[in-house]
Structures are given as structure tokens and as C-alpha cells.
Design a protein around this motif. Structure first.
Motif, mmCIF file in Angstrom:
data_model
loop_
_atom_site.group_PDB
_atom_site.id
_atom_site.type_symbol
_atom_site.label_atom_id
_atom_site.label_comp_id
_atom_site.label_asym_id
_atom_site.label_seq_id
_atom_site.Cartn_x
_atom_site.Cartn_y
_atom_site.Cartn_z
ATOM 1 N N GLY A 128 39.957 45.490 58.266
ATOM 2 C CA GLY A 128 39.519 46.870 58.177
ATOM 3 C C GLY A 128 39.470 47.436 56.771
ATOM 4 N N LYS A 129 39.742 46.605 55.761
ATOM 5 C CA LYS A 129 39.733 47.085 54.386
ATOM 6 C C LYS A 129 38.336 46.934 53.766
ATOM 7 N N ARG A 130 38.170 47.575 52.618
ATOM 8 C CA ARG A 130 36.914 47.478 51.860
ATOM 9 C C ARG A 130 37.006 46.258 50.933
ATOM 10 N N ALA A 131 36.061 45.329 51.086
ATOM 11 C CA ALA A 131 36.141 44.044 50.389
ATOM 12 C C ALA A 131 35.008 43.888 49.389
ATOM 13 N N TYR A 132 35.304 43.207 48.281
ATOM 14 C CA TYR A 132 34.316 42.943 47.230
ATOM 15 C C TYR A 132 34.146 41.442 47.035
ATOM 16 N N PHE A 133 32.884 40.985 47.046
ATOM 17 C CA PHE A 133 32.532 39.606 46.737
ATOM 18 C C PHE A 133 31.614 39.608 45.513
ATOM 19 N N PRO A 134 31.864 38.757 44.532
ATOM 20 C CA PRO A 134 31.008 38.744 43.334
ATOM 21 C C PRO A 134 29.567 38.367 43.625
ATOM 22 N N ARG A 135 29.371 37.532 44.656
ATOM 23 C CA ARG A 135 28.010 37.057 44.934
ATOM 24 C C ARG A 135 27.863 36.784 46.420
ATOM 25 N N PHE A 136 26.828 37.349 47.014
ATOM 26 C CA PHE A 136 26.515 37.014 48.390
ATOM 27 C C PHE A 136 26.119 35.540 48.465
ATOM 28 N N ASP A 137 26.611 34.838 49.476
ATOM 29 C CA ASP A 137 26.303 33.430 49.710
ATOM 30 C C ASP A 137 26.970 32.508 48.697
ATOM 31 N N GLY A 138 27.917 33.047 47.906
ATOM 32 C CA GLY A 138 28.592 32.236 46.911
ATOM 33 C C GLY A 138 29.900 31.678 47.418
ATOM 34 N N ILE A 139 30.679 31.104 46.496
ATOM 35 C CA ILE A 139 31.918 30.441 46.873
ATOM 36 C C ILE A 139 32.930 31.419 47.462
ATOM 37 N N SER A 140 33.055 32.627 46.887
ATOM 38 C CA SER A 140 34.003 33.606 47.430
ATOM 39 C C SER A 140 33.585 34.047 48.825
ATOM 40 N N PHE A 141 32.316 34.347 48.977
ATOM 41 C CA PHE A 141 31.785 34.826 50.256
ATOM 42 C C PHE A 141 32.087 33.827 51.369
ATOM 43 N N ILE A 179 31.663 46.107 52.938
ATOM 44 C CA ILE A 179 31.489 44.913 52.110
ATOM 45 C C ILE A 179 30.612 45.248 50.915
ATOM 46 N N CYS A 180 31.071 44.862 49.736
ATOM 47 C CA CYS A 180 30.275 44.947 48.514
ATOM 48 C C CYS A 180 30.050 43.516 48.027
ATOM 49 N N GLY A 204 33.973 43.554 39.969
ATOM 50 C CA GLY A 204 34.881 43.553 41.104
ATOM 51 C C GLY A 204 36.263 44.059 40.722
ATOM 52 N N LEU A 205 36.762 43.615 39.577
ATOM 53 C CA LEU A 205 38.055 44.115 39.108
ATOM 54 C C LEU A 205 37.980 45.605 38.782
ATOM 55 N N LYS A 206 36.863 46.014 38.217
ATOM 56 C CA LYS A 206 36.685 47.443 37.910
ATOM 57 C C LYS A 206 36.730 48.267 39.189
ATOM 58 N N ALA A 207 36.028 47.806 40.227
ATOM 59 C CA ALA A 207 36.012 48.532 41.501
ATOM 60 C C ALA A 207 37.407 48.614 42.099
ATOM 61 N N LEU A 208 38.184 47.539 41.930
ATOM 62 C CA LEU A 208 39.540 47.534 42.462
ATOM 63 C C LEU A 208 40.438 48.495 41.673
ATOM 64 N N VAL A 209 40.349 48.448 40.355
ATOM 65 C CA VAL A 209 41.164 49.330 39.515
ATOM 66 C C VAL A 209 40.857 50.794 39.795
ATOM 67 N N GLU A 210 39.583 51.116 39.986
ATOM 68 C CA GLU A 210 39.173 52.508 40.186
ATOM 69 C C GLU A 210 39.295 52.960 41.635
ATOM 70 N N GLY A 211 39.732 52.055 42.518
ATOM 71 C CA GLY A 211 39.974 52.443 43.899
ATOM 72 C C GLY A 211 38.743 52.495 44.776
ATOM 73 N N ASN A 212 37.657 51.877 44.342
ATOM 74 C CA ASN A 212 36.432 51.884 45.143
ATOM 75 C C ASN A 212 36.413 50.776 46.199
ATOM 76 N N VAL A 213 37.293 49.793 46.053
ATOM 77 C CA VAL A 213 37.473 48.763 47.075
ATOM 78 C C VAL A 213 38.973 48.515 47.210
ATOM 79 N N ASP A 214 39.350 47.862 48.306
ATOM 80 C CA ASP A 214 40.762 47.580 48.554
ATOM 81 C C ASP A 214 41.163 46.162 48.161
ATOM 82 N N VAL A 215 40.206 45.241 48.185
ATOM 83 C CA VAL A 215 40.486 43.857 47.825
ATOM 84 C C VAL A 215 39.264 43.302 47.105
ATOM 85 N N ALA A 216 39.517 42.573 46.019
ATOM 86 C CA ALA A 216 38.444 41.902 45.276
ATOM 87 C C ALA A 216 38.711 40.409 45.297
#
Length: 709
Positions: free
Chosen positions: A470-483, A508-509, A532-544
Motif C-alpha cells: 500500500g505504499k508509494r513506490a519508485y522504480f528508476p526504469r519501467f521494465d528494468g532490473i528493479s521493476f 507507482i512511479c 528516486g532518492l530525491k523523491a524519497l528525501v522530499e517525501g514524494n514516495v515511501d520507498v525507492a
């Protein structure tokens, strides 16, 4: 050879020069002693009118001379071959000899007198069906013989083989095996261990004269000294070797009596005649000395400067002594009057230039490497030149496409043979283009691998992976290794299908696939790991979900951005099954992709070429200053074509070797075993009973992605 190289993508904008009359390009060796750091400051302090410019490698110095940002440097005769092929306009001003003789080395053929015929015979008739003591080949230019020089000597005796069903390497081995009765050709025939063992099983006669059945570098008949011992002990009949080594081994012209009489052996000449070892030798090949090379407009000044150096300068502590050390002088330089172009200088050495002008098989073969920028293509072309100098075959050809996906498509269609891409392209390459990694860019350091870590703010009280629901998640690239790694982890641990695993998060971002190069699902935070780290630091996502190496940049304050806030503490969430490393997945930092449908012969040929390039120009030679740098900055830019952090290129076998085989959650094994790829059809509405509101956006984007690809 290839067309003249393109210098338009090369610049020296990072280097400034003031009040300097002559600039010398210095390439540091890979050992602990750094010449430039020791001696270049002495040039500055002594008001010498000289300035050092550090080059990445020898070809980098040649490019700098061509771009007129340096005036001269010291180069090997092999460097001059590359300069000649690249149409670089330079002049040779001096030879840097360490002995009083016209050539650095001379290669001779020595035979046991027992094989000499009663009457004069052609060279081929003298040597056919005899036993060859081969010194082996290696990364050095002559000790032992390079592939180019060894191949040239063999070509003077042995008919060329061009079986289209065999690799070019195997063709050469087969020809040698058919010509000689047996041989000791110890040491690796190709860098890939499995390929080497297969060839040695197939051509056993080429190891039959060795002391041990392993036919390895540990054999007493391996190398220049080993080949001489093989001949002297009667295990073989003929060999090629360095004249100095031969005379020293048989103690010719020595007051000491040799335990092996030189009277039983002879120099064999290229016309089939022979001479006693105690007489004048007949030379098959001569290698010139290292030389000072200058750009044409500076040649007069450089020539006057170098000619002014005397024997006594070698031992002085002033700038003249420093220059002598930078040139690695052993005696006063030998001037060429007049200065010579590279082609004319090389022509004086018996066989040397001809060794680099051997014709290939018809029709010719090549390996086409797809690149994604002009800078990558330029590096590829220089790599191709360096490879040709060292006899790496088939030759490398370079093409450029707009992006990674276009390169993968080119490999799929057969327009290119291989393409280099990161783990973010692995899923797409395997799933959409029917490709497979043929080689991996390997680093032994976990922090430098491609890792997927889950980072959260410590203040958010998220302590385990299950807390991410239920958290807001960040992936650096759609269809990439993290995704794919995260989706696969959720599928496995929560027993969900692909559709529901993606819907595990409330938002999902992800960097993705629209015309702007970035797609956001319900958020507007940019794309890439830094964002992704910027979004996490600024509180725009919950997990990067980003890599350990990017997080370490943040931790070590290497990201110079105003949003970096030391008051916000970021911590990783470790999977229960991987508390040691804490990553969700890991992969090697790069992959050389080829089609799954290529023949085994073609696969072996590609592997041999790239592992040989890795052996020659990678990080295997700690004390050798190489012609070209495969892993390092090119034109001041990092990670061009290959990653700077790459240690070796390795086959898929590396995934089962220590320590990689014991590292859990490998992304590549999961992908290649078809356990980690969600197909596009898995994300359609039919894949689940319901769909969250934010997921409608993802489906729309996926449709666009499928249409565009």
C-alpha cells in the motif's frame, strides 16, 4: 583495414595549457611506480618549456597528437601500425635503443640437424611432418610471440585453411596440426577455458610433444625458454625464437662451454637453406625499437630537444634527467635524419610490416558491434584498430543506432552480431528480441554491481518488506532490473500473479516509455536513480528501489544537489532471506547480447574475440602499459561502451563460480530460467478480477509501449 578514423567526437577541452612550448603525452603504467607524478613536477620547476599531458593509453596519445593538444610521445612499433592504418600524420624523430644494434629483437628459426635433408630442399619440405616446439602465444608483443607475429611465421610455411564451418582460430590450429606430425603448443589457445579444453581435445597432436598431458603454462616446454628446452632435449625438431635467447641458451660466442652442443642445431632460413648456430644468423622477422613520434609541425623542435639529451643526463636530477626518465632512456637517443613517416620507418625491419598485412579468408568474416552514440562508435573503431594490430580475428566492425532498443532489434534481425547493454535491458532482450547474454561484464565488488535495494526514510517506521504493501513506490526504469526484481519478489512471497503484484503498491512511479523519456504513474518526480532518492528525501514516495552504488553516492555526499538533506536519514529494508547483502536482486553491470539462434561455431568465435580483447586491453596486466584501454574513460567520459568498473568479461559459467554462485537472488539466472519475467499479457485486465484506479494509467502506457516497440 578500416576507413580513416573519425576524430570529430574527440576533444581535449578539459586540459588547459599556458606558456608552454612543447607538450609530451605520458601514459602511466599500471604498477605502483608513477613516472608522471615523480618527474613531471621537475619539468615545471626547472622552467624547461615542457609540460606533461597524461594520456589514458597509447592510442589516446596518438589522438591527442592528431588534435594538436600534445606535440610528441613515445610509441611502440605496434602503435605505429595503428597510426598508419588510422592515417595519422606524424613523424618518427628518434629510436630509443638500449643496445647498440639496429633492431630491438630478431626472430630466427632453429632446427635439429637430424631433420635436414641431404640436398637443398624447399622450406615446406624441410619442416613438413616434423615436431614443432611452439613458444605459445600471449598478451606480450613478442615474449612469447603475439598472435599476429606467430601467425605470420606460420603463414610462411603452412597453407592457409578457410573452412567456413570452423572458427578462424580453429582453422589455424587445424592447419598447424595437419602440417606438423606433432607439436608442443602449451598454454591457452583461446582465453575461454571451456573453449580451450574443447580445442585441445580435438587437436591432441598439438600437445603430444609437451612434457605433461595438461598442455598448460605450467608445462616445462611452455614459453620462449620452454621451446628451447623442448628442442635441446629432443622432444621437438624445430622452433621459432628470439635470437638473443637462442645464442644465450646454446652459449654461442661464450667462453663457457654449453651443456647442449650447438653443433647439433642450425639456423633454418626462409629459403630452405640452413646455417650453423656459430655463424651469422638468417632472420625471419625483426622488431624495431620504441620511437619518439611528433606531430609534423613540431617535429623540428622535438627533434632538437631529444637530440640534446646525452648519456650523462640519464643520471641527473634536473629537468633533463626527468625527461630522460619519462622517455625511459637507457642510452642516448638515436636520431633519424631525416625524420621518417611511420610507413617508411617500419619498412626497414624484415617481415614486420608484412606481418600486419596478411590477407584473410575469402569471403571475409567480421563481428559487427552495435553502438548507440558517435562516441561509442569512435571508441569501437579504435578498439577495432588495436585488435587488428594484435591479430584478433575476425575483425571488429562498428555500427551506430539511435538507442539500446534499436541495437537489440538489429541483433535480432541479424544486421548486427552483438550489442552491449546493462541489466535494465535484460528482460526486454530475452523476452522481446530472442537474445541471450553471451558474455558478462563482471566486477567482484558487491557495491559496484547492479543491485536492487529497498530504501525508506528511517522516520517512516517501515521495518520489513511486508510493510511496503500500500505504499508509494519508485522504480528508476519501467521494465528494468528493479521493476522485475521487485515484482518477482512480491509474486513469490505474497503468492500473487503479475497483475496483483504490481497493484501491491498504492502508487507507482517509474522511468519509462513515452516521448519525453519518463512516465509517471500517479506522481511527478522525474526518472532515474538520483531522482528516486530525491523523491524519497522530499517525501514524494515511501520507498525507492535503487542500487547500493547510487545510495553510497548519496551517503558520501557525492551528489551535489540542493535537495540533498543530511537531516533525512535513509535506510535499507532487507529481505528476510538475504540479511547478509540486503539486496532484493543483483546482476552483473553489463552484458554482451547475441541471438539465441547463432550456431555454436559463431558463438565460440564471438566469445574468443571479446575475451581476447579483454585479455589484451582489460585489467589483466598490472605492470604493462597497453595500447588501448577497454575499461576506462574515453574522451574524458566514463562508461563508454563498457563500464569503468568492469574487471573481466566472462561467460555464463561465472554465475556458478565462487563467490557469485553463493550469492542469492541473482536476476540473470531468474531471467534466463524464465522465472522473473512478467509478459505484457500478464498486465491486462483479464489477468485479475479487479484493477486499482492508478493501474488504469499503467495499462494505457503499456499499450503505447507495445505499439511503439
Amino acid at each position: 583495414m578500416s576507413a580513416p578514423l573519425d576524430f570529430s567526437g574527440y576533444s581535449d577541452s578539459n586540459t588547459l595549457y599556458f606558456f608552454v612550448s612543447v607538450r609530451i603525452c605520458i601514459v602511466e603504467g599500471k604498477g605502483p611506480f608513477k613516472r608522471a607524478a615523480t618527474f613531471c613536477p621537475i619539468l615545471d620547476e626547472g622552467n624547461s618549456g615542457l609540460e606533461c599531458v597524461l594520456g589514458t593509453d597509447q592510442l589516446d596519445c596518438l589522438r591527442r597528437i592528431t588534435k594538436k593538444t600534445v606535440d610528441f610521445g613515445v610509441f611502440s612499433p605496434e602503435d605505429l601500425i595503428a597510426a598508419q592504418w588510422a592515417n595519422i600524420d606524424v613523424l618518427v624523430t628518434h629510436e630509443l635503443r638500449n643496445r647498440h644494434r639496429p633492431y630491438e629483437r630478431s626472430v630466427v628459426a632453429v632446427v635439429n640437424n637430424r631433420i635436414l635433408p641431404d640436398n637443398e630442399s624447399p622450406l615446406e619440405a624441410v619442416l613438413r611432418n616434423t615436431t614443432l616446439c611452439h613458444p605459445g602465444v600471449g598478451v606480450n608483443t613478442l615474449r612469447p610471440l603475439s598472435d599476429t607475429l606467430s601467425g605470420y611465421l606460420e603463414s610462411l610455411v603452412i597453407p592457409r585453411a578457410c573452412d567456413p564451418e570452423l572458427t578462424l582460430t580453429e582453422n589455424k590450429l587445424k592447419a598447424v596440426a595437419q602440417f606438423f606430425n606433432k607439436a608442443c603448443k602449451a598454454g591457452p589457445w583461446v582465453p575461454d577455458r571451456d573453449g580451450d579444453m574443447e580445442l585441445k581435445r580435438k587437436y591432441k597432436s598439438l600437445c603430444a610433444a609437451c612434457a605433461g598431458v595438461e598442455c598448460s603454462v605450467d608445462d616445462k616446454y611452455w614459453g620462449p625458454a620452454g621451446a628451447l628446452q623442448c628442442l635441446a632435449e629432443g622432444a621437438g625438431d624445430a622452433m621459432w625464437g628470439d635470437l638473443d635467447d637462442v645464442l644465450a641458451y646454446f652459449e654461442v660466442n661464450s667462453t663457457v662451454s654449453s651443456p647442449v652442443s650447438p653443433d647439433h642445431f642450425s639456423f633454418l632460413c626462409r629459403d630452405g637453406s640452413w646455417r650453423p648456430l656459430t655463424g651469422p644468423p638468417c632472420t625471419w622477422l625483426q622488431r624495431p625499437w620504441p620511437v619518439v613520434v611528433a606531430k609534423r609541425k613540431a617535429a623540428k623542435d622535438v627533434s632538437d630537444l631529444i637530440s640534446s639529451l646525452k648519456e650523462e643526463d640519464l643520471f641527473r636530477t634536473n629537468w633533463r634527467g626527468a625527461l630522460s626518465a619519462l622517455l625511459e632512456l637507457r642510452q642516448a637517443p638515436t636520431a633519424l635524419n631525416p625524420n621518417k613517416v611511420a610507413l617508411d620507418y617500419l619498412a626497414s625491419a624484415e617481415g614486420f610490416r608484412e606481418a600486419y598485412s596478411q590477407s584473410g579468408c575469402d569471403p571475409p568474416r567480421h563481428i559487427t558491434l552495435c553502438t548507440t552514440s558517435l562516441l561509442e562508435r569512435n571508441k569501437c573503431e579504435w578498439l577495432s584498430e588495436a585488435a587488428a594490430v594484435y591479430g584478433v580475428k575476425p575483425p571488429l566492425q562498428c555500427v551506430v543506432k539511435s538507442n539500446d532498443q534499436d541495437c537489440l532489434s538489429a541483433v535480432q534481425s541479424g544486421d548486427s552480431d552483438v550489442s552491449v547493454a546493462s541489466g535494465d535491458l535484460l528482460a526486454s532482450a530475452v523476452r522481446d528480441h530472442n537474445l541471450r547474454p553471451i558474455l558478462y561484464e563482471v566486477t567482484p565488488i558487491v557495491e559496484k554491481m547492479d543491485t536492487v535495494m529497498a530504501y525508506v526514510r528511517r522516520s517512516d517506521d517501515i521495518n520489513k518488506m511486508a510493510d511496503l504493501r500500500g505504499k508509494r513506490a519508485y522504480f528508476p526504469r519501467f521494465d528494468g532490473i528493479s521493476f522485475h526484481s521487485v515484482i518477482n519478489y512480491i509474486r513469490k512471497n505474497e503468492n500473487l500473479n503479475c497483475y496483483d503484484a504490481l497493484n501491491y503498491f498504492s502508487e507507482i512511479c517509474a522511468g519509462g516509455v513515452n516521448n519525453n523519456g519518463s512516465v509517471k504513474f500517479g506522481c511527478d518526480v522525474g526518472s532515474g536513480e538520483i531522482d528516486g532518492l530525491k523523491a524519497l528525501v522530499e517525501g514524494n514516495v515511501d520507498v525507492a528501489f535503487v542500487s547500493l552504488k547510487t545510495f553510497n553516492m548519496y551517503l558520501n555526499k557525492q551528489i551535489m544537489e540542493p535537495w540533498v538533506n543530511s537531516d533525512v536519514e535513509i535506510v535499507p529494508i532487507c529481505p528476510e532471506e538475504n540479511k547478509k547483502y540486503c539486496y532484493i536482486a543483483w546482476a552483473n553491470i553489463g552484458h554482451i547480447f547475441a541471438s539465441k539462434t547463432i550456431s555454436p561455431m559463431r558463438r565460440h568465435e564471438i566469445i574468443t574475440v571479446f575475451t581476447k580483447l579483454d585479455q589484451l586491453f582489460g585489467k589483466h596486466q598490472p605492470f604493462h602499459s597497453v595500447m588501448f584501454t577497454l575499461y576506462g574513460k574515453y574522451n574524458h567520459q566514463p562508461d563508454v561502451l563498457f563500464h569503468n568498473n568492469t574487471k573481466i568479461l566472462a561467460t555464463e559459467n561465472i554465475l556458478g563460480m565462487h563467490p557469485y554462485g553463493s550469492m542469492p537472488l541473482n536476476f540473470e539466472r531468474a531471467i534466463l530460467n524464465n522465472t522473473a519475467i512478467c509478459q505484457m499479457s500478464d498486465f491486462t485486465p483479464n489477468a485479475a478480477c479487479k484493477m486499482a484506479s492508478t493501474f488504469f494509467i499503467l495499462i494505457a502506457i503499456l499499450i503505447v509501449y507495445i505499439v511503439n516497440s
